[in-house]
Design a protein around this motif. Structure first.
Motif, short mmCIF file in Angstrom:
data_model
loop_
_atom_site.label_atom_id
_atom_site.label_comp_id
_atom_site.label_asym_id
_atom_site.label_seq_id
_atom_site.Cartn_x
_atom_site.Cartn_y
_atom_site.Cartn_z
N LEU A 163 -5.02 -2.05 -2.83
CA LEU A 163 -6.05 -3.01 -2.41
C LEU A 163 -5.47 -4.19 -1.63
O LEU A 163 -6.11 -4.72 -0.74
N GLU A 178 -11.59 -5.38 5.40
CA GLU A 178 -10.79 -5.04 4.22
C GLU A 178 -9.53 -4.31 4.69
O GLU A 178 -9.44 -3.08 4.58
N LYS A 222 -6.42 -4.09 3.63
CA LYS A 222 -5.61 -3.47 2.58
C LYS A 222 -4.15 -3.32 3.00
O LYS A 222 -3.47 -2.37 2.63
N PRO A 233 0.80 -1.24 0.00
CA PRO A 233 0.00 0.00 0.00
C PRO A 233 0.82 1.27 0.00
O PRO A 233 0.29 2.33 -0.36
#
Length: 568
Positions: free
Chosen positions: A325, A400, A402, A317
Motif C-alpha cells: 500500500l 493511489e 503505492k 512494494p
C-alpha cells in the motif's frame, strides 16, 4: 511494558459474566445496581474490566490518529509524506494542504466522543471499585492507579487537541449533562495528578500474570511528558494564537513546570540506573525485540489472534508486488537531517557528500531509511525515477501510486524477517514511550531551568549510545537546537513531530506556505543525479488557529454550559 490486545475475548468473557450474574437468581429484579454489585464482587471481573480499558492505547498505535484509515500525524509534518491524494488513505494530505478542512462542524482531528466515552467507563470503574469491590485496600489503590494512568492518557490527547476541555473527575458529575470547560492550566494539572498518583502506587515491574500493565516507570515517563507540554505552552503560547480566556498556560508557570518535567524524568533515570531500563546498542532492534529495556510502555501483538498491518501499509512494494500500500514515505527534509557518522552535518553543498549521499551516515539513518541502492530482504532497493515496481513517481500523478513519491521508503519499525505479511500480518511492538524520549525530555527541561550540564549529560547519553559524539552546544539556545534535531531524527515516524511543532508554536512557520520535497534520482555518467523535487503539489497550510482544534459543534449543542473555543 507491553499490552497484548485481547479486548474481543475479554468482552465476550465479561458479557458471559453479566449473563451468569443475571441468570443465577432469576427471582431478583435485574436492575443496573444489581449487575454492578455482582460484577464487582468477583475479583476476577476486576481484572477483565481494567484489562479491557488498555485497548485505548491501540487507537494511536504507530503514531496514528483516527482520521481516514491509517493516517499518521507525522505526515502532517516535514518528516513523512503520504502518497495518496484521495480521502481515506490521503486524508492527512488533504488536512495538511487545506486548513479550512478543520472547522467546528467537522474538525477532522476529532477524538472528543471516543475519549469521553472511555473516560466515563474509567470513572465508572473507579466508582464501583470503592463502592462494591471485595478486594483489599492495596488492590484498590493499584486498580485506581491503572485506571488513572489510562484516564490521564485519554485527557492528554484531548488537551493536546483542544487545550481547554471538560474535566469529569467524579461519576456523580454525569447527573448534570451541562458542564463547562476547565482552563488549560487546570487540565494539565489534572492530567499530571492522574499520572503522579499512578507513579506513586504502581510497581516497578508487573508480575508475569499482569504483563502489559502500567508500571511506575511508565507513569513517571507520562508525567514528565505532561509537564513538558504544559511548560512549553506556558513559554511559547503567550496568548498570541487564541484569545479564549480558558486556553493557554500562565507564562509564570513555565519554570516550575519544566522543573516538574525534569524531576519526573529523573525518577525514570533512577530506575534505569537500577537496571530496569536501558538504551539499546542496536537502534533497529528496539522495535523488534519483545523484551527491549528501552520500552517503558508498548503494545505487543501475538499471531494469529492479535496482529496489525504496519508492514502492509509501509513496506516497499517489492516485498509483495501488487499488494503493498505504501501509505507514507520519508521526506528529503528528514533524510537530510541525519548526520554523518562522525557527528558532522550532512550537506548537499559538500561535493564529496553530494556524490555519495548515502555513504558514511550515522547508524540511525541506515535503520530508518530505505534509499536507492539500500539492501533489503535479499534485494537492492531501486527508487530511481521510472516505471518499475519501486521506482519514484511524482506526487498526484496517480491518486493511489503505492510507491514512493520522495525517492525513499520507511525502514524503521518494519520487520525484515516477515516475508509474507499479507498472510502473516505483523506482530512487532508499537512503543508508546521509550527511554530515549525520557532522556530527551530531561535534556529539554534541564535546558529550560538553566541546568546546562544536566541537559548535556542526558543528551550525550543518547547520542553516544547511537554511535555519535557528544553535542558541541555551548549555551541554552544551541542546546535547544540540538534537542529539536535529536527529537526529529530519534523519534521519526513515532508520532511526535506534529505535536512538538505545535507545543513549540513553530507549526505555523514550519508547516505553512511550503512544499516538502523528495529526490528524483536518475543515472548520470558512472553515478547518479539527485534532483530536489516537490513532494507536495500545493503549499501546505497551518494557520495559528489550528493550535486549538474546535470542539465538535454537536457537543456544544448538547452541553449548555460549554462554549466553543474562541476563533471557531
Amino acid at each position: 511494558m507491553s499490552i497484548i490486545f485481547s479486548t474481543i475475548k475479554r468482552s465476550f468473557l465479561l458479557a458471559g459474566i453479566v449473563v451468569l450474574a443475571h441468570g443465577c437468581k432469576i427471582d431478583i429484579p435485574l436492575t443496573n445496581k444489581y449487575t454492578e454489585e455482582a460484577i464487582y464482587k468477583n475479583p476476577a471481573n476486576m481484572e477483565l474490566y481494567i484489562g479491557g480499558m488498555y485497548s485505548e492505547f491501540n487507537t494511536f498505535q504507530f503514531g496514528q490518529f483516527p482520521i481516514g484509515y491509517s493516517n499518521a500525524t507525522d505526515a502532517l509534518t516535514d518528516v513523512m509524506k503520504y502518497t495518496s491524494t484521495t480521502s481515506g488513505n490521503g486524508t492527512v494530505n488533504i488536512l495538511a494542504m487545506d486548513a479550512s478542512r478543520v472547522d467546528a462542524a467537522g474538525p477532522q482531528l476529532n477524538y472528543w466522543s471516543t475519549g469521553y466515552s472511555r473516560i466515563r467507563k474509567l470513572n465508572e470503574f473507579i466508582y464501583g471499585l470503592y463502592k462494591y469491590a471485595k478486594v483489599s485496600d492495596e488492590e484498590k489503590a493499584l486498580y485506581e492507579a491503572e485506571a488513572r494512568f489510562i484516564r490521564g492518557y485519554v485527557y492528554f490527547w484531548l488537551v493536546k487537541l483542544h487545550g481547554s476541555v471538560v474535566i469529569m473527575p467524579e461519576l456523580e458529575g454525569y447527573a448534570n449533562k451541562d458542564n463547562a470547560r476547565s482552563s488549560e492550566d487546570d487540565c494539565w494539572k489534572y492530567i499530571a495528578a492522574d499520572f503522579a498518583y499512578a507513579a506513586e502506587k504502581l510497581p516497578v515491574t508487573q508480575p508475569a500474570a499482569r504483563a502489559g500493565r502500567a508500571t511506575k516507570g511508565a507513569a513517571y515517563g507520562m508525567l514528565a511528558r505532561t509537564w513538558l507540554y504544559a511548560a512549553s505552552i506556558a513559554e511559547y503560547d503567550k496568548k498570541l494564537y487564541n484569545q479564549d480566556p480558558l486556553t493557554g498556560v500562565p507564562a509564570a508557570n513555565a519554570p516550575a513546570y519544566y522543573k516538574n518535567a525534569a524531576d519526573a524524568a529523573a525518577e525514570v533515570i533512577k530506575l534505569a540506573d537500577q537496571g530496569t531500563y536501558a538504551l539499546e546498542s542496536n537502534f533497529a532492534a528496539i522495535f523488534l525485540k519483545k523484551d527491549s529495556k528501552e520500552s517503558l510502555f508498548k503494545l505487543d501483538y501475538i499471531a494469529p489472534q492479535f496482529t496489525h498491518q504496519f508492514d502492509l501499509g509501509f513496506a516497499p512494494p517489492g516485498d509483495i508486488p501488487g499488494q503493498g500500500l505504501v501509505y507514507g514515505v520519508p521526506t528529503a527534509e528528514l533524510v537530510n537531517e541525519f548526520e554523518m557518522a562522525d557527528g558532522s552535518k550532512f550537506s548537499w553543498s559538500n561535493a564529496t557528500q553530494a556524490a555519495n549521499p548515502y555513504v558514511g551516515r550515522e547508524p540511525r539513518f541506515y535503520a530508518t531509511i530505505l534509499y536507492n541502492g539500500a539492501p533489503w530482504k535479499s534485494r537492492t532497493i531501486n527508487s530511481q525515477a521510472g516505471s518499475g515496481v519501486e521506482n519514484f513517481i511524482e506526487y498526484a500523478a496517480s491518486p493511489e501510486p503505492k510507491r514512493t513519491v520522495t525517492g525513499y521508503y520507511i525502514k524503521k519499525m518494519l520487520d525484515s524477517t516477515n516475508t509474507n505479511f499479507v498472510v502473516n500480518k505483523s506482530t512487532q511492538s508499537s512503543i508508546e514511550m521509550r527511554y530515549a524520549e525520557v532522556l530527551l525530555i530531561a535534556a529539554e527541561a534541564r535546558t529550560k531551568i538553566n541546568d546546562l550540564s544536566g541537559a548535556t549529560t542526558a543528551l550525550d547519553a543518547l547520542r553516544n549510545k547511537r554511535g555519535l559524539p557528544g553535542t558541541t552546544a555551548g549555551d541554552a539556545a544551541q542546546l535547544m537546537t540540538a534537542i529539536e534535531h535529536e527529537r526529529k531524527v530519534e523519534l521519526a515516524f513515532e508520532g511526535h513531530r506534529y505535536w512538538d511543532l505545535r507545543r513549540w508554536r513553530k507549526a505555523h512557520t514550519v508547516l505553512n506556505g511550503v512544499k516538502f520535497t523528495g529526490h528524483r534520482i536518475t543515472p548520470q555518467g558512472a553515478g547518479w543525479k539527485y534532483e530536489v523535487v516537490p513532494a507536495d503539489n500545493v503549499n501546505r497550510q497551518f494557520t495559528p488557529a489550528l493550535y486549538y482544534i474546535p470542539i465538535p459543534v454537536d457537543e456544544i449543542q448538547r452541553n449548555a454550559a460549554m462554549k466553543q473555543i474562541q476563533g471557531w
